[in-house]
Enzyme design. Structure first.
Site, PDB file in Angstrom:
ATOM      1  N   LYS A 113      15.124  -8.916  -3.027  1.00 23.36           N
ATOM      2  CA  LYS A 113      14.642  -9.420  -4.336  1.00 23.36           C
ATOM      3  C   LYS A 113      15.635  -9.867  -5.080  1.00 23.36           C
ATOM      4  CE  LYS A 113      10.298  -6.687  -5.217  1.00 23.36           C
ATOM      5  NZ  LYS A 113       9.804  -6.155  -6.100  1.00 23.36           N
ATOM      6  N   LYS A 195       5.838 -11.975   5.307  1.00 21.66           N
ATOM      7  CA  LYS A 195       4.863 -10.836   4.764  1.00 21.66           C
ATOM      8  C   LYS A 195       3.965 -11.881   3.840  1.00 21.66           C
ATOM      9  CE  LYS A 195       5.441  -8.061   1.544  1.00 21.66           C
ATOM     10  NZ  LYS A 195       5.745  -6.972   0.552  1.00 21.66           N
ATOM     11  N   LYS A 198       2.509 -11.807  -3.081  1.00 24.41           N
ATOM     12  CA  LYS A 198       2.175 -12.540  -4.294  1.00 24.41           C
ATOM     13  C   LYS A 198       3.109 -13.334  -4.704  1.00 24.41           C
ATOM     14  CE  LYS A 198       0.737  -8.200  -6.506  1.00 24.41           C
ATOM     15  NZ  LYS A 198       1.745  -7.539  -6.965  1.00 24.41           N
TER      16      LYS A 198
HETATM   17  P1  AMP Z   1       2.901  -5.486  -4.456  1.00 26.66           P
HETATM   18  O1  AMP Z   1       2.275  -6.780  -4.067  1.00 26.66           O
HETATM   19  O2  AMP Z   1       4.646  -5.780  -4.084  1.00 26.66           O
HETATM   20  O3  AMP Z   1       3.123  -5.020  -5.986  1.00 26.66           O
HETATM   21  O4  AMP Z   1       2.374  -4.328  -3.458  1.00 26.66           O
HETATM   22  C1  AMP Z   1       1.376  -3.503  -3.837  1.00 26.66           C
HETATM   23  C2  AMP Z   1       0.989  -2.763  -2.738  1.00 26.66           C
HETATM   24  O5  AMP Z   1       0.431  -3.586  -1.822  1.00 26.66           O
HETATM   25  C3  AMP Z   1       2.198  -1.994  -2.057  1.00 26.66           C
HETATM   26  O6  AMP Z   1       1.649  -0.556  -1.631  1.00 26.66           O
HETATM   27  C4  AMP Z   1       2.532  -2.987  -1.021  1.00 26.66           C
HETATM   28  O7  AMP Z   1       3.135  -1.995   0.094  1.00 26.66           O
HETATM   29  C5  AMP Z   1       1.323  -3.526  -0.266  1.00 26.66           C
HETATM   30  N1  AMP Z   1       1.438  -4.657  -0.004  1.00 26.66           N
HETATM   31  C6  AMP Z   1       2.002  -5.872  -0.354  1.00 26.66           C
HETATM   32  N2  AMP Z   1       1.766  -6.868   0.585  1.00 26.66           N
HETATM   33  C7  AMP Z   1       1.349  -6.383   1.682  1.00 26.66           C
HETATM   34  C8  AMP Z   1       1.038  -6.973   2.802  1.00 26.66           C
HETATM   35  N3  AMP Z   1       1.402  -8.097   3.130  1.00 26.66           N
HETATM   36  N4  AMP Z   1       0.555  -6.204   3.870  1.00 26.66           N
HETATM   37  C9  AMP Z   1       0.300  -4.699   3.475  1.00 26.66           C
HETATM   38  N5  AMP Z   1       0.412  -4.357   2.561  1.00 26.66           N
HETATM   39  C10 AMP Z   1       1.119  -5.018   1.312  1.00 26.66           C
HETATM   40  N1  TRP Z   2       6.960  -0.721  -5.939  1.00 27.41           N
HETATM   41  C1  TRP Z   2       5.571  -0.590  -5.474  1.00 27.41           C
HETATM   42  C2  TRP Z   2       5.282  -2.318  -5.226  1.00 27.41           C
HETATM   43  O1  TRP Z   2       6.046  -3.028  -5.427  1.00 27.41           O
HETATM   44  C3  TRP Z   2       4.478  -0.436  -7.002  1.00 27.41           C
HETATM   45  C4  TRP Z   2       4.709   0.930  -7.215  1.00 27.41           C
HETATM   46  C5  TRP Z   2       5.267   1.273  -8.356  1.00 27.41           C
HETATM   47  C6  TRP Z   2       4.280   1.810  -6.874  1.00 27.41           C
HETATM   48  N2  TRP Z   2       5.083   2.617  -8.547  1.00 27.41           N
HETATM   49  C7  TRP Z   2       4.680   3.128  -7.461  1.00 27.41           C
HETATM   50  C8  TRP Z   2       3.474   2.077  -5.515  1.00 27.41           C
HETATM   51  C9  TRP Z   2       4.335   4.292  -7.221  1.00 27.41           C
HETATM   52  C10 TRP Z   2       3.069   3.610  -5.256  1.00 27.41           C
HETATM   53  C11 TRP Z   2       3.871   4.619  -6.120  1.00 27.41           C
HETATM   54  O2  TRP Z   2       4.577  -2.322  -4.399  1.00 27.41           O
END
Ligand code: AMP
Ligand code: TRP
Length: 329
Positions: A113, A195, A198
Site C-alpha cells: 500500500k 486481486k 476497490k
Molecule cells: P477491503 O476491500 O480491503 O476493505 O477488504 C474487506 C474484506 O474483503 C477483507 O476481509 C478482505 O480480505 C476481503 N476481500 C477484499 N478483496 C477481496 C477479493 N478480491 N477476494 C476475496 N476477498 C476479498
Molecule cells: N483490514 C481489513 C481490510 O482492509 C479491514 C478490517 C479492519 C478488519 N479491522 C478489522 C477486518 C477487524 C477484520 C477484523 O480488509
C-alpha cells in the site's frame, strides 16, 4: 459460543470479491444462533490513505446499507461504525507502546500500500495493523472471517494478545482467522493475476454490488479467458477458474455441476448465463439497498444500536486494561 468480528473499509465500492470472500461467510455464521456477531464499517482504517470527506461520509452509510441489504440481519448481528466507539483508538495507543517495530516492519500489505502512495506514506498507514488488532481484541473475538490478504494481520493480532497476556496477565483472547479457501482471493476479470480490488482505477475487472444490469453484462462479456475453450477449474486456467467460482457462489451450484453443464459449449454461452445469474443475484440486494437509502431512519436505528452494543462491551475491556497497565488513578 463463538464471537465473530469483521469489517470492511468504506473506501470505495463494495464488490463481488468482498461479498464472496467475506460477507457470504458472515451470513453462514449468522445461521448459528449461539454466535455473537459484530460487523464494523472501519472508517478509521479508511483514512490511512487520503479520502474526500464528503465521499467518505457517503460511503460509510452506503457500506452499512449494503451489509443489511446483503443479508446481515440486525436482529442477529451488531453493525456499527468504528469511529463511533473511541475505545478502538485508545487501545491502539496501548498496543503501540508494546508492539516491537520489527513485527510491524514485516507487514506485507503495508509495503504494497505504501508503494502506491504517490504523496508519501503516513504513520497511520504503518500503524493500521495495530488498530485492526484493537478492533478484534476489544470484543473477546474468537473468529475473524476475512479474505486471504488479512491473514498476516490476524497472526499479528494473536502475537499482540499473547505478548500482552504474558506481561499483564490473561486479558485478551487470541483470535482465529476464518478464510474460505476457494473464495479467499477473487481475481480481477481483466487480469487473473491481480486481486479484484476497490482501489483498482480500472473498474472493468470489478463487479460492484451496485453495478447496473447493463454494466454487469458488459463487464462479464469483456472478461478475459484462457487459451483453449474448455470450461474447467484448473490451475492452468486461472481466468476461467475465477469465473467458475464466481458463478458457483452467485448461483448456489457447485463448480463441478457448472463444469458438466458447459461441457462441449463455448465461452459465449457460459458468460451469458453467468451474467444473468449475477444480475439475478444482485437485483434483490440492490432493491433492498435502495429502500434503505430512501428512508435512512431504519439504518440510523441499526447503527445507533450497534454502536451502543459495541461501546458497552468494549468499555469493560478498557477498564480492565487500564487497571492491569496501571493507567489513571
Ligand atoms: P477491503 O476491500 O480491503 O476493505 O477488504 C474487506 C474484506 O474483503 C477483507 O476481509 C478482505 O480480505 C476481503 N476481500 C477484499 N478483496 C477481496 C477479493 N478480491 N477476494 C476475496 N476477498 C476479498
Ligand atoms: N483490514 C481489513 C481490510 O482492509 C479491514 C478490517 C479492519 C478488519 N479491522 C478489522 C477486518 C477487524 C477484520 C477484523 O480488509
Amino acid at each position: 459460543m463463538k464471537t465473530i468480528f469483521s469489517g470492511i473499509q468504506p473506501s470505495g465500492n463494495l464488490h463481488i470479491g468482498n461479498y464472496i470472500g467475506t460477507i457470504s461467510q458472515w451470513m453462514k455464521l449468522q445461521q448459528e444462533s449461539s454466535n455473537e456477531l459484530i460487523f464494523c464499517i472501519v472508517d478509521l482504517h479508511a483514512i490511512t490513505v487520503p479520502q474526500d470527506p464528503k465521499m467518505l461520509r457517503q460511503k460509510i452509510v452506503e457500506v452499512a446499507a449494503l451489509y443489511v441489504a446483503s443479508g446481515i440481519d440486525p436482529k442477529k448481528s451488531n453493525i456499527f461504525v468504528q469511529s463511533e466507539n473511541s475505545d478502538h483508538t485508545y487501545l491502539t495507543w496501548i498496543f503501540d507502546c508494546m508492539i516491537p517495530m520489527g513485527w510491524m516492519n514485516r507487514m506485507t500489505q503495508f509495503k504494497d500500500k505504501s508503494a502506491k502512495q504517490a504523496e508519501g506514506t503516513t504513520v497511520g498507514l504503518f500503524n493500521y495493523p495495530a488498530l485492526m488488532a484493537a478492533d478484534i481484541l476489544l470484543y473477546d473475538t474468537t473468529h475473524v472471517p476475512v479474505g486471504e490478504d488479512q491473514r498476516q494481520h490476524i497472526e499479528l493480532t494473536r502475537d499482540i494478545a499473547e505478548k500482552f497476556n504474558k506481561i499483564y496477565g490473561e486479558t485478551f483472547v487470541p483470535p482465529e482467522p476464518m478464510i474460505d479457501k476457494q473464495a479467499a482471493r477473487m481475481m480481477s476479470l481483466q487480469n487473473p493475476t491481480s486481486k479484484m480490488s476497490k482501489s483498482d482505477k480500472d473498474q472493468t475487472g470489478t463487479i460492484n454490488l451496485l453495478d447496473s444490469a447493463g454494466e454487469i453484462r458488459k463487464k462479464i462479456q469483456r472478461a478475459v479467458t484462457d487459451s483453449g475453450s474448455e470450461i474447467v477449474y484448473r490451475e492452468d486456467k486461472p481466468a476461467v477458474s475465477n469465473l467458475l467460482i464466481i458463478y458457483s457462489k452467485v448461483s448456489g451450484k457447485s463448480v463441478s455441476e457448472i463444469e458438466s453443464q458447459y461441457q462441449g459449449k463455448g465461452y459465449g454461452d457460459f458468460k451469458k448465463d453467468l451474467a444473468e445469474a449475477m444480475v439475478e443475484f444482485l437485483t434483490p440486494i440492490q432493491k433492498r439497498y435502495n429502500e434503505l437509502m430512501k428512508n435512512k431512519d431504519e439504518l440510523s436505528k441499526i447503527l445507533d444500536a450497534g454502536a451502543e452494543f459495541a461501546r458497552h462491551k468494549s468499555s469493560k475491556k478498557i477498564e480492565m486494561v487500564k487497571k492491569v497497565v496501571g493507567l489513571g488513578r
